[in-house]
Design a protein around this motif. Sequence first.
Motif, PDB file in Angstrom:
ATOM      1  N   LEU A   1     -10.451   3.334   3.762  1.00 45.68           N
ATOM      2  CA  LEU A   1      -8.906   3.363   3.949  1.00 45.68           C
ATOM      3  C   LEU A   1      -8.080   2.210   4.047  1.00 45.68           C
ATOM      4  CD1 LEU A   1      -6.859   5.525   4.781  1.00 45.68           C
ATOM      5  CD2 LEU A   1      -7.356   5.256   7.287  1.00 45.68           C
ATOM      6  N   LYS A   2      -8.821   1.035   4.780  1.00 44.48           N
ATOM      7  CA  LYS A   2      -8.209  -0.082   4.679  1.00 44.48           C
ATOM      8  C   LYS A   2      -7.939  -0.898   3.408  1.00 44.48           C
ATOM      9  CE  LYS A   2     -10.948  -1.521   8.032  1.00 44.48           C
ATOM     10  NZ  LYS A   2     -11.588  -2.406   8.921  1.00 44.48           N
ATOM     11  N   ARG A   3      -9.003  -0.389   2.628  1.00 46.54           N
ATOM     12  CA  ARG A   3      -9.090  -1.256   1.294  1.00 46.54           C
ATOM     13  C   ARG A   3      -8.065  -0.493   0.349  1.00 46.54           C
ATOM     14  NH1 ARG A   3     -10.644   0.477  -3.409  1.00 46.54           N
ATOM     15  NH2 ARG A   3     -11.950   2.218  -2.658  1.00 46.54           N
ATOM     16  N   LEU A   4      -7.727   0.886   0.584  1.00 45.79           N
ATOM     17  CA  LEU A   4      -6.737   1.422  -0.423  1.00 45.79           C
ATOM     18  C   LEU A   4      -5.356   1.202   0.153  1.00 45.79           C
ATOM     19  CD1 LEU A   4      -8.360   5.003  -0.427  1.00 45.79           C
ATOM     20  CD2 LEU A   4      -8.205   3.161  -2.470  1.00 45.79           C
ATOM     21  N   THR A   5      -5.211   0.664   1.297  1.00 45.28           N
ATOM     22  CA  THR A   5      -3.818   0.805   1.775  1.00 45.28           C
ATOM     23  C   THR A   5      -3.353  -0.726   2.182  1.00 45.28           C
ATOM     24  OG1 THR A   5      -4.517   0.804   4.317  1.00 45.28           O
ATOM     25  CG2 THR A   5      -3.761   2.855   3.193  1.00 45.28           C
ATOM     26  N   GLY A   6      -4.471  -1.542   2.437  1.00 43.87           N
ATOM     27  CA  GLY A   6      -4.077  -3.040   2.686  1.00 43.87           C
ATOM     28  C   GLY A   6      -3.831  -3.260   3.929  1.00 43.87           C
ATOM     29  N   ALA A   7      -4.084  -2.421   4.712  1.00 47.71           N
ATOM     30  CA  ALA A   7      -4.119  -2.572   6.354  1.00 47.71           C
ATOM     31  C   ALA A   7      -4.995  -3.268   6.729  1.00 47.71           C
ATOM     32  CB  ALA A   7      -4.175  -0.943   7.075  1.00 47.71           C
TER      33      ALA A   7
ATOM     34  N   PRO B   1      -8.939  12.237   6.381  1.00 52.26           N
ATOM     35  CA  PRO B   1      -8.650  12.998   5.342  1.00 52.26           C
ATOM     36  C   PRO B   1      -7.867  12.160   4.093  1.00 52.26           C
ATOM     37  CG  PRO B   1      -7.088  13.513   7.191  1.00 52.26           C
ATOM     38  CD  PRO B   1      -8.021  12.725   7.542  1.00 52.26           C
ATOM     39  N   HIS B   2      -7.614  12.364   3.152  1.00 48.24           N
ATOM     40  CA  HIS B   2      -7.041  11.543   2.197  1.00 48.24           C
ATOM     41  C   HIS B   2      -5.539  11.304   2.224  1.00 48.24           C
ATOM     42  CE1 HIS B   2      -5.759   9.994  -1.958  1.00 48.24           C
ATOM     43  NE2 HIS B   2      -7.288   9.771  -2.024  1.00 48.24           N
ATOM     44  N   GLU B   3      -5.054  12.402   3.231  1.00 44.68           N
ATOM     45  CA  GLU B   3      -3.726  11.938   3.622  1.00 44.68           C
ATOM     46  C   GLU B   3      -3.200  10.887   4.257  1.00 44.68           C
ATOM     47  OE1 GLU B   3      -4.945  14.905   3.039  1.00 44.68           O
ATOM     48  OE2 GLU B   3      -3.894  15.055   1.216  1.00 44.68           O
ATOM     49  N   ALA B   4      -4.339  10.420   4.903  1.00 41.94           N
ATOM     50  CA  ALA B   4      -4.100   9.216   5.695  1.00 41.94           C
ATOM     51  C   ALA B   4      -3.807   7.956   5.161  1.00 41.94           C
ATOM     52  CB  ALA B   4      -5.388   9.063   6.534  1.00 41.94           C
ATOM     53  N   VAL B   5      -4.256   8.145   3.687  1.00 39.81           N
ATOM     54  CA  VAL B   5      -3.750   6.878   2.900  1.00 39.81           C
ATOM     55  C   VAL B   5      -2.220   6.720   2.913  1.00 39.81           C
ATOM     56  CG1 VAL B   5      -3.577   5.965   0.577  1.00 39.81           C
ATOM     57  CG2 VAL B   5      -5.792   7.101   1.402  1.00 39.81           C
ATOM     58  N   ALA B   6      -1.527   7.949   2.681  1.00 43.06           N
ATOM     59  CA  ALA B   6       0.008   7.701   2.490  1.00 43.06           C
ATOM     60  C   ALA B   6       0.478   7.367   4.122  1.00 43.06           C
ATOM     61  CB  ALA B   6       0.597   9.228   2.166  1.00 43.06           C
ATOM     62  N   GLN B   7       0.029   7.959   5.169  1.00 40.95           N
ATOM     63  CA  GLN B   7       0.639   7.722   6.267  1.00 40.95           C
ATOM     64  C   GLN B   7       0.201   6.172   6.642  1.00 40.95           C
ATOM     65  OE1 GLN B   7      -1.960  10.802   7.812  1.00 40.95           O
ATOM     66  NE2 GLN B   7      -0.251  11.811   8.746  1.00 40.95           N
ATOM     67  N   LEU B   8      -1.118   5.735   6.529  1.00 41.89           N
ATOM     68  CA  LEU B   8      -1.194   4.194   6.920  1.00 41.89           C
ATOM     69  C   LEU B   8      -0.233   3.267   5.904  1.00 41.89           C
ATOM     70  CD1 LEU B   8      -2.604   2.388   8.870  1.00 41.89           C
ATOM     71  CD2 LEU B   8      -4.680   2.539   7.391  1.00 41.89           C
ATOM     72  N   THR B   9      -0.338   3.843   4.798  1.00 42.83           N
ATOM     73  CA  THR B   9       0.343   2.740   3.659  1.00 42.83           C
ATOM     74  C   THR B   9       1.885   2.711   4.331  1.00 42.83           C
ATOM     75  OG1 THR B   9      -0.771   3.497   1.573  1.00 42.83           O
ATOM     76  CG2 THR B   9       1.383   2.870   1.363  1.00 42.83           C
ATOM     77  N   ALA B  10       2.364   3.795   4.700  1.00 45.65           N
ATOM     78  CA  ALA B  10       3.816   3.924   5.365  1.00 45.65           C
ATOM     79  C   ALA B  10       3.893   2.813   6.604  1.00 45.65           C
ATOM     80  CB  ALA B  10       4.284   5.197   5.724  1.00 45.65           C
ATOM     81  N   LEU B  11       2.865   2.887   7.292  1.00 48.82           N
ATOM     82  CA  LEU B  11       2.661   2.139   8.721  1.00 48.82           C
ATOM     83  C   LEU B  11       2.674   0.601   8.152  1.00 48.82           C
ATOM     84  CD1 LEU B  11       0.386   4.136  10.769  1.00 48.82           C
ATOM     85  CD2 LEU B  11       2.709   3.766  11.204  1.00 48.82           C
ATOM     86  N   VAL B  12       1.943   0.159   7.076  1.00 46.77           N
ATOM     87  CA  VAL B  12       1.818  -1.067   6.442  1.00 46.77           C
ATOM     88  C   VAL B  12       3.312  -1.466   6.299  1.00 46.77           C
ATOM     89  CG1 VAL B  12       1.085  -2.548   4.735  1.00 46.77           C
ATOM     90  CG2 VAL B  12      -0.490  -0.967   5.777  1.00 46.77           C
ATOM     91  N   LYS B  13       3.870  -0.641   5.441  1.00 48.98           N
ATOM     92  CA  LYS B  13       5.492  -0.953   4.835  1.00 48.98           C
ATOM     93  C   LYS B  13       6.416  -1.014   6.020  1.00 48.98           C
ATOM     94  CE  LYS B  13       4.303  -0.745   0.424  1.00 48.98           C
ATOM     95  NZ  LYS B  13       4.220  -2.186  -0.218  1.00 48.98           N
TER      96      LYS B  13
END
Length: 225
Positions: free
Chosen positions: A119-125, A146-158
């Motif tokens: 999850l961290k690798r996919l989002t850069g978190a 779940p895979h939806e956590a990618v979008a959620q964590l990506t939003a948090l990164v931004k």
Amino acid sequence: MAAQNAQLATAGLLSIGQVLARLQDDFADLSPSKLRFLEEQGLITPERTKSGYRKFSQAHIERLRLILTLQRDHYLPLKVIAEVLEEVDQGRDPVIPGAAPRSASSILSPRKLLGSDELKRLTGASSRLLGEAIAAGLLPAAEVFPHEAVAQLTALVKLSERGITPRHLRSLRVAAERDAELISQAVATRGVKTGSPHSDEDSLELAGYLDTLRSGVLRNRLLAG
């Protein structure tokens, strides 16, 4: 006899609430309003009870999964998705436009759960950001996501890049809990049995209305300066 026939006709069919329960782990943005929109666009046609409730079969579920996957993973517009569905309805297995050779049936394989490292690798978190998100109740405290956590964590990164951290967003969880209680009370006043399909459908429909209102209020505040 008519009532018995109607009951048999809808046996095995699912309410909107049950559909969302099955699909929201994979498609977190799915809502009653989005289901109604897809119906209005002619992409899916659920059954209807005499009282007007929508009912979905397993075939509807698979069709929805295909539509939502084509939107999320392949960025196809609804017009192209309609063409893909027409091919499927005619018994063919169309290749997805603009993608590596891959058929419509092959994209429906279940998506795997993600470990925290992936999850961290996919989002850069960072590990710290992920931990803060879990501590704030914005992501589940779990070993897999779940895979939806990618979008959620990506939003948090931004957001964190702009100085908005999970610590600032704890109010989102608090507001969600408050809204859930408000909706539960509203459904209860109608005398609908808690946990029933009608209860789930009513609750999720009210949640969709609150989401619409909340986003509108936020936009108005921003535009008003």
